[in-house]
Design a protein around this motif. Structure first.
Motif, PDB file in Angstrom:
ATOM      1  N   VAL A  55       4.291   7.747   3.501  1.00  0.00           N
ATOM      2  CA  VAL A  55       4.062   7.331   2.121  1.00  0.00           C
ATOM      3  C   VAL A  55       5.298   6.575   1.646  1.00  0.00           C
ATOM      4  O   VAL A  55       6.420   7.059   1.770  1.00  0.00           O
ATOM      5  CB  VAL A  55       3.809   8.553   1.210  1.00  0.00           C
ATOM      6  N   LYS A  56       5.062   5.367   1.130  1.00  0.00           N
ATOM      7  CA  LYS A  56       6.166   4.568   0.609  1.00  0.00           C
ATOM      8  C   LYS A  56       5.904   4.255  -0.847  1.00  0.00           C
ATOM      9  O   LYS A  56       4.893   3.651  -1.187  1.00  0.00           O
ATOM     10  CB  LYS A  56       6.326   3.285   1.415  1.00  0.00           C
ATOM     11  N   LEU A  57       6.811   4.717  -1.706  1.00  0.00           N
ATOM     12  CA  LEU A  57       6.675   4.533  -3.152  1.00  0.00           C
ATOM     13  C   LEU A  57       7.959   3.891  -3.665  1.00  0.00           C
ATOM     14  O   LEU A  57       8.917   4.561  -3.994  1.00  0.00           O
ATOM     15  CB  LEU A  57       6.462   5.886  -3.842  1.00  0.00           C
ATOM     16  N   GLY A  58       7.963   2.556  -3.678  1.00  0.00           N
ATOM     17  CA  GLY A  58       9.188   1.868  -4.077  1.00  0.00           C
ATOM     18  C   GLY A  58      10.285   2.156  -3.064  1.00  0.00           C
ATOM     19  O   GLY A  58      10.140   1.917  -1.867  1.00  0.00           O
ATOM     20  N   PRO A  64       0.833  -1.213   0.000  1.00  0.00           N
ATOM     21  CA  PRO A  64       0.000   0.000   0.000  1.00  0.00           C
ATOM     22  C   PRO A  64       0.858   1.248   0.000  1.00  0.00           C
ATOM     23  O   PRO A  64       1.985   1.255   0.474  1.00  0.00           O
ATOM     24  CB  PRO A  64      -0.801  -0.132   1.300  1.00  0.00           C
ATOM     25  N   ASP A  65       0.278   2.323  -0.497  1.00  0.00           N
ATOM     26  CA  ASP A  65       0.994   3.585  -0.575  1.00  0.00           C
ATOM     27  C   ASP A  65       1.122   4.250   0.783  1.00  0.00           C
ATOM     28  O   ASP A  65       2.077   4.963   1.037  1.00  0.00           O
ATOM     29  CB  ASP A  65       0.287   4.551  -1.535  1.00  0.00           C
ATOM     30  N   VAL A  66       0.137   4.074   1.633  1.00  0.00           N
ATOM     31  CA  VAL A  66       0.136   4.783   2.907  1.00  0.00           C
ATOM     32  C   VAL A  66       0.155   3.777   4.054  1.00  0.00           C
ATOM     33  O   VAL A  66      -0.658   2.873   4.110  1.00  0.00           O
ATOM     34  CB  VAL A  66      -1.105   5.693   3.044  1.00  0.00           C
ATOM     35  N   GLU A 106       4.713  25.419  -7.614  1.00  0.00           N
ATOM     36  CA  GLU A 106       3.458  25.729  -8.298  1.00  0.00           C
ATOM     37  C   GLU A 106       2.680  24.464  -8.612  1.00  0.00           C
ATOM     38  O   GLU A 106       1.461  24.490  -8.765  1.00  0.00           O
ATOM     39  CB  GLU A 106       3.761  26.509  -9.586  1.00  0.00           C
ATOM     40  N   GLU A 107       3.382  23.334  -8.716  1.00  0.00           N
ATOM     41  CA  GLU A 107       2.711  22.088  -9.085  1.00  0.00           C
ATOM     42  C   GLU A 107       2.359  21.223  -7.882  1.00  0.00           C
ATOM     43  O   GLU A 107       1.612  20.259  -8.008  1.00  0.00           O
ATOM     44  CB  GLU A 107       3.600  21.263 -10.039  1.00  0.00           C
ATOM     45  N   GLY A 108       2.939  21.502  -6.692  1.00  0.00           N
ATOM     46  CA  GLY A 108       2.668  20.660  -5.539  1.00  0.00           C
ATOM     47  C   GLY A 108       3.595  20.972  -4.383  1.00  0.00           C
ATOM     48  O   GLY A 108       4.196  22.045  -4.314  1.00  0.00           O
ATOM     49  N   LYS A 109       3.717  20.024  -3.470  1.00  0.00           N
ATOM     50  CA  LYS A 109       4.510  20.197  -2.263  1.00  0.00           C
ATOM     51  C   LYS A 109       5.843  19.464  -2.374  1.00  0.00           C
ATOM     52  O   LYS A 109       6.021  18.580  -3.204  1.00  0.00           O
ATOM     53  CB  LYS A 109       3.737  19.677  -1.046  1.00  0.00           C
ATOM     54  N   VAL A 110       6.758  19.855  -1.477  1.00  0.00           N
ATOM     55  CA  VAL A 110       8.043  19.171  -1.368  1.00  0.00           C
ATOM     56  C   VAL A 110       8.159  18.644   0.058  1.00  0.00           C
ATOM     57  O   VAL A 110       7.942  19.382   1.029  1.00  0.00           O
ATOM     58  CB  VAL A 110       9.228  20.118  -1.674  1.00  0.00           C
ATOM     59  N   TYR A 111       8.485  17.347   0.170  1.00  0.00           N
ATOM     60  CA  TYR A 111       8.563  16.703   1.475  1.00  0.00           C
ATOM     61  C   TYR A 111       9.999  16.264   1.768  1.00  0.00           C
ATOM     62  O   TYR A 111      10.781  15.975   0.861  1.00  0.00           O
ATOM     63  CB  TYR A 111       7.664  15.460   1.514  1.00  0.00           C
ATOM     64  N   LYS A 112      10.314  16.188   3.052  1.00  0.00           N
ATOM     65  CA  LYS A 112      11.571  15.586   3.471  1.00  0.00           C
ATOM     66  C   LYS A 112      11.353  14.089   3.630  1.00  0.00           C
ATOM     67  O   LYS A 112      10.373  13.657   4.228  1.00  0.00           O
ATOM     68  CB  LYS A 112      12.046  16.189   4.791  1.00  0.00           C
ATOM     69  N   GLY A 113      12.251  13.289   3.079  1.00  0.00           N
ATOM     70  CA  GLY A 113      12.091  11.848   3.161  1.00  0.00           C
ATOM     71  C   GLY A 113      13.409  11.129   2.971  1.00  0.00           C
ATOM     72  O   GLY A 113      14.481  11.683   3.231  1.00  0.00           O
ATOM     73  N   LYS A 114      13.324   9.909   2.480  1.00  0.00           N
ATOM     74  CA  LYS A 114      14.525   9.116   2.247  1.00  0.00           C
ATOM     75  C   LYS A 114      14.435   8.388   0.918  1.00  0.00           C
ATOM     76  O   LYS A 114      13.351   8.035   0.446  1.00  0.00           O
ATOM     77  CB  LYS A 114      14.738   8.102   3.379  1.00  0.00           C
ATOM     78  N   PHE A 115      15.604   8.141   0.363  1.00  0.00           N
ATOM     79  CA  PHE A 115      15.728   7.264  -0.796  1.00  0.00           C
ATOM     80  C   PHE A 115      16.486   6.047  -0.317  1.00  0.00           C
ATOM     81  O   PHE A 115      17.644   6.148   0.110  1.00  0.00           O
ATOM     82  CB  PHE A 115      16.473   7.956  -1.936  1.00  0.00           C
ATOM     83  N   PHE A 125      12.277   8.478  -9.542  1.00  0.00           N
ATOM     84  CA  PHE A 125      10.924   9.025  -9.620  1.00  0.00           C
ATOM     85  C   PHE A 125       9.931   7.880  -9.496  1.00  0.00           C
ATOM     86  O   PHE A 125      10.261   6.702  -9.654  1.00  0.00           O
ATOM     87  CB  PHE A 125      10.710   9.794 -10.938  1.00  0.00           C
ATOM     88  N   TYR A 126       8.705   8.233  -9.183  1.00  0.00           N
ATOM     89  CA  TYR A 126       7.646   7.234  -9.035  1.00  0.00           C
ATOM     90  C   TYR A 126       6.389   7.800  -9.678  1.00  0.00           C
ATOM     91  O   TYR A 126       6.056   8.962  -9.486  1.00  0.00           O
ATOM     92  CB  TYR A 126       7.393   6.932  -7.561  1.00  0.00           C
ATOM     93  N   GLU A 127       5.688   6.954 -10.416  1.00  0.00           N
ATOM     94  CA  GLU A 127       4.503   7.409 -11.149  1.00  0.00           C
ATOM     95  C   GLU A 127       3.249   6.701 -10.656  1.00  0.00           C
ATOM     96  O   GLU A 127       3.245   5.497 -10.379  1.00  0.00           O
ATOM     97  CB  GLU A 127       4.689   7.132 -12.641  1.00  0.00           C
ATOM     98  N   LYS A 128       2.170   7.499 -10.523  1.00  0.00           N
ATOM     99  CA  LYS A 128       0.853   6.985 -10.175  1.00  0.00           C
ATOM    100  C   LYS A 128      -0.160   7.633 -11.110  1.00  0.00           C
ATOM    101  O   LYS A 128       0.161   8.606 -11.787  1.00  0.00           O
ATOM    102  CB  LYS A 128       0.505   7.354  -8.717  1.00  0.00           C
TER     103      LYS A 128
END
Length: 417
Positions: free
Chosen positions: A19-22, A2-4, A36-45, A92-95
């Protein structure tokens, strides 16, 4: 998968959404920026690499596809390019109706940094921004939306790095470094006049050249060097060429900014040429330039040739009003004009720029013999150059621009042009 997901033992809530995307993971509560297109989050790769994740969420699938093509293509192309002044790209991750870019985590954007820590702006900040743009252009991409919010700042050990970012409007250029665009090609207030004219005319196909990036980067350079002041205060000012140079106190930097924001886009230098501009030289190279110029003049005069000296002396008023002797500090005046003449103390002509440059050359060459002048001239070549450029702030750029048309005639000056 799941995504969330949620943190174990806590109720599901907006602040606890993971949120986990790959390989990409972030918490929706940790918003570090807005675009302008959305938000920026702090996370991990992956498990250990801190990252910034930017989301692009739209209901229009064609918009998603277009933005994905631009942003991902530019980032993928630059993934293996080693450049400290371009923000790193991880994945990148696509939905459906959304995609996410995972990038290098920086501290803030340039606009925020200058507003809060103007005294910490790196001296080579202009050069860093140009370096990032140059790498982008060398890889056949135009940015098309350069502005302070699209330059990120990262503290890295003992240095501060500026990184060109946000390639959502970037586009791969043709062999002539141009692209054909629709109506959205940048941000009002940062557009060169020729592009804004086409936007206002609602041209369906707008041709954008690398020179458009150069114009915006020139504005950025002014912004950096002047600690957050604007060269133009509105798009109208840009269109009418109402530039405000009050906050730029470096004549060499001003020469570069004027070249980059030239009204004639064909006359703007490319990014590589901008990086070679003398504004980016260190003190040792600058004082070596003065020495090579003076040596060349002396060599010419021995052959009864005064072409270079005449060129420099013709517009002396750009450097000093009537003569340069009285501008000097007292002990340097005595050394150059009153003390008995010897091999190391030639006669100087106080009315000539070429003679002033010879004085700089001689104080450099005989610096260690002039211990009695170190209190005024300084203790090393850096302080020596600072002494002369503080007294004659327009001398350097006067010499450089005057000799540029004839530099190809002199072998020892070609390296500087």
């Amino acid at each position: 998968m799941p995504d969330v997901t949620t943190r174990q033992g806590r109720a599901l809530g907006t602040q606890d959404k993971i949120v986990k995307l790959g390989l990409i993971t972030f918490n929706k509560a940790e918003v570090i920026g807005y675009g302008e297109e959305g938000k920026v989050y702090k996370g991990k790769f992956g498990e250990f690499t801190n990252a910034a994740i930017k989301d692009y969420v739209f209901t229009n699938s064609s918009t998603i596809a277009r933005l994905k093509e631009r942003a991902v293509k530019a980032n993928e192309s630059l993934r293996n390019v080693t450049c400290a002044n371009i923000v790193g790209f991880f994945s990148f991750y696509e939905k459906p109706n959304a995609f996410y870019l995972c990038m290098e985590l920086c501290d803030c954007n340039l606009e925020y940094f200058i507003r809060h820590w103007p005294q910490e702006i790196p001296k080579n900040g202009f050069e860093q921004t140009l370096n990032g743009l140059n790498v982008l252009h060398e890889n056949q991409f135009l940015h098309r939306d350069l502005k302070p919010s699209n330059v990120l700042v990262k503290r890295e050990r003992t240095r501060i790095l500026l990184k060109v970012s946000d390639f959502s409007l970037s586009k791969e250029a043709d062999a002539k470094m141009s692209v054909t665009s629709g109506p959205y090609v940048g941000t009002v207030g940062w557009m060169p006049p020729e592009i804004h004219h086409e936007v206002e005319a609602k041209s369906p196909n707008i041709v954008v050249n690398a020179s458009a990036d150069i114009f915006a980067c020139g504005m950025l350079g002014y912004y950096v060097v002047s600690a957050g002041n604007m060269l133009y205060h509105s798009q109208q000012d840009i269109n009418q060429d109402n530039a405000d140079y009050r906050y730029l106190h470096n004549h060499t930097a001003e020469d570069l900014v004027r070249a980059m924001t030239c009204r004639d886009e064909r006359k703007r230098p490319n990014a590589k040429m901008c990086l070679q501009h003398p504004y980016h030289w260190d003190s040792c190279k600058t004082i070596r330039y003065f020495k090579d110029v003076s040596d060349t003049i002396i060599g010419e005069q021995r052959n009864n040739n005064t072409n270079m000296a005449n060129a420099l002396d013709q517009n002396f008023h750009q450097v000093f009003q009537l003569e340069w002797e009285t501008t000097l500090t007292l002990q340097v005046q005595i050394e150059l004009f009153t003390a008995p003449r010897t091999r190391t103390r030639p006669r100087y002509n106080k009315f000539k720029v070429s003679s002033l440059i010879r004085a700089i050359r001689n104080t450099k060459d005989h610096f260690h013999e002039m211990v009695h002048l170190h209190q005024e001239l300084g203790n090393d070549e850096i302080e020596l150059l600072a002494y002369w450029t503080k007294l004659f702030p327009q001398l350097f750029i006067h010499a450089y621009t005057t000799l540029k048309p004839m530099a190809n005639l002199y072998r020892n000056l070609q390296q500087y042009y």
